[in-house]
Design a protein around this motif. Sequence first.
Motif, mmCIF file in Angstrom:
data_model
loop_
_atom_site.group_PDB
_atom_site.id
_atom_site.type_symbol
_atom_site.label_atom_id
_atom_site.label_comp_id
_atom_site.label_asym_id
_atom_site.label_seq_id
_atom_site.Cartn_x
_atom_site.Cartn_y
_atom_site.Cartn_z
ATOM 1 N N HIS A 44 0.991 -1.134 0.131
ATOM 2 C CA HIS A 44 0.157 0.027 0.101
ATOM 3 C C HIS A 44 0.912 1.141 0.086
ATOM 4 O O HIS A 44 0.709 2.439 -0.615
ATOM 5 N N GLU A 48 0.849 3.960 -3.136
ATOM 6 C CA GLU A 48 0.337 5.251 -2.626
ATOM 7 C C GLU A 48 1.351 6.257 -2.814
ATOM 8 O O GLU A 48 1.274 7.362 -3.689
ATOM 9 N N THR A 49 3.085 5.991 -2.799
ATOM 10 C CA THR A 49 3.992 6.933 -2.935
ATOM 11 C C THR A 49 4.192 6.984 -4.413
ATOM 12 O O THR A 49 4.117 8.170 -4.993
ATOM 13 N N ARG A 51 2.098 6.502 -6.830
ATOM 14 C CA ARG A 51 1.093 7.453 -7.526
ATOM 15 C C ARG A 51 1.089 8.860 -7.290
ATOM 16 O O ARG A 51 1.206 9.732 -8.112
ATOM 17 N N GLU A 52 1.284 9.346 -5.871
ATOM 18 C CA GLU A 52 1.263 10.537 -5.415
ATOM 19 C C GLU A 52 2.616 11.271 -6.138
ATOM 20 O O GLU A 52 2.436 12.459 -6.584
ATOM 21 N N PRO A 105 -8.095 1.031 -4.976
ATOM 22 C CA PRO A 105 -8.083 1.920 -3.624
ATOM 23 C C PRO A 105 -9.556 2.564 -3.666
ATOM 24 O O PRO A 105 -10.123 2.789 -4.414
ATOM 25 N N SER A 131 -7.034 1.860 -10.958
ATOM 26 C CA SER A 131 -7.674 2.027 -9.924
ATOM 27 C C SER A 131 -9.008 2.639 -9.878
ATOM 28 O O SER A 131 -9.772 2.664 -8.875
#
Length: 248
Positions: A44, A48-49, A51-52, A105, A131
Motif C-alpha cells: 500500500h 500510494e507513494t 501514485r502521488e 483503492p 484504480s
Amino acid sequence: MQSKTRQRVWLIAVPLIVAVGAVGFVWGGVYNVAADDMHTRPVHFLLETARERSILTRAGRVEVPSGLDEPARIVQGAGNYAAMCAGCHLAPSMAETEMSQGLNPAPPDLSKYEVDAAKAFWVIKHGIKASGMPAWGKNMDDEYIWNMAAFLQLLPTLDAAAYKELVDSSQGHAHGGGETQGDGHVDAAAEDHPAPSEPANNAMPHTPPPGVDDDHHGSIPGDAEVGMVESNPAPDTPEAGDGHTRTH
C-alpha cells in the motif's frame, strides 16, 4: 583466489535466485489481486507513494488558466460532476454508493477533500491506472475538464442544498459531444413501437410456383386442370371356341 571465485558465484547466484523467485511469485498467482482483499502495508505504501509522486511530477507542468472562480465555469462543472463523478466521489451529505464501497483503492470523498486545481485537471484528463479512475480526456476537451476542476475548488464548502442548487442550474451531463447515458435509459419511442416479430421458425413467406394462382396454391388441381388424358381401355380378349380365354 578461492575467495574471489566465491564472490563471483554469489554475485551471479543471488540475482538469479531473486529473479526465479519473482517469476514464481507472479506466475504462481501468489498475490491476491481481489478488490475486497486489502494490500499489505508495504505494498500500500509503495503504490500510494508511486501514485502521488507521479501525479505531483506531471501536474507541476500544467499551467492553470485564469478565471477558475467564474460562476459559469463552476455551474457547468457541477453538472458534469453530478453525472460523471458523484457515484464514486460522492457529494455533500451523500451516503456511500455501491461503486464507492467496492473500489480498491477507495476513491476520496471530494466533498470533504480539497484538491489542487492542476492535480485535479491532470487526474481527470489522464485517469489513474488500475484504480477505476478513467481518463475523461478521451471524450472531453480541456475547457470542460477545467470547469470540473473549478467546481472542485468550491465543492468542500457546499452543503447539500447549495450543491443541489448548482447542479439544478447547470445543463447536466454536457461536455460538447460524446456523452453517453449510464442509467440504462431506454428510448420511449422504442417501447411504444416494438420491432415486428419474426415469422415462426424463421420460415420464409410462401411464394406460389409460376403459373399457379396464389388463391388456390393449397388445393390439389383436378384432372381437367392439369390436362390429364384418360388412358385407352384394354382391348377385349378373344375367346377360343372351347370357351377358354386365350392368353398371349
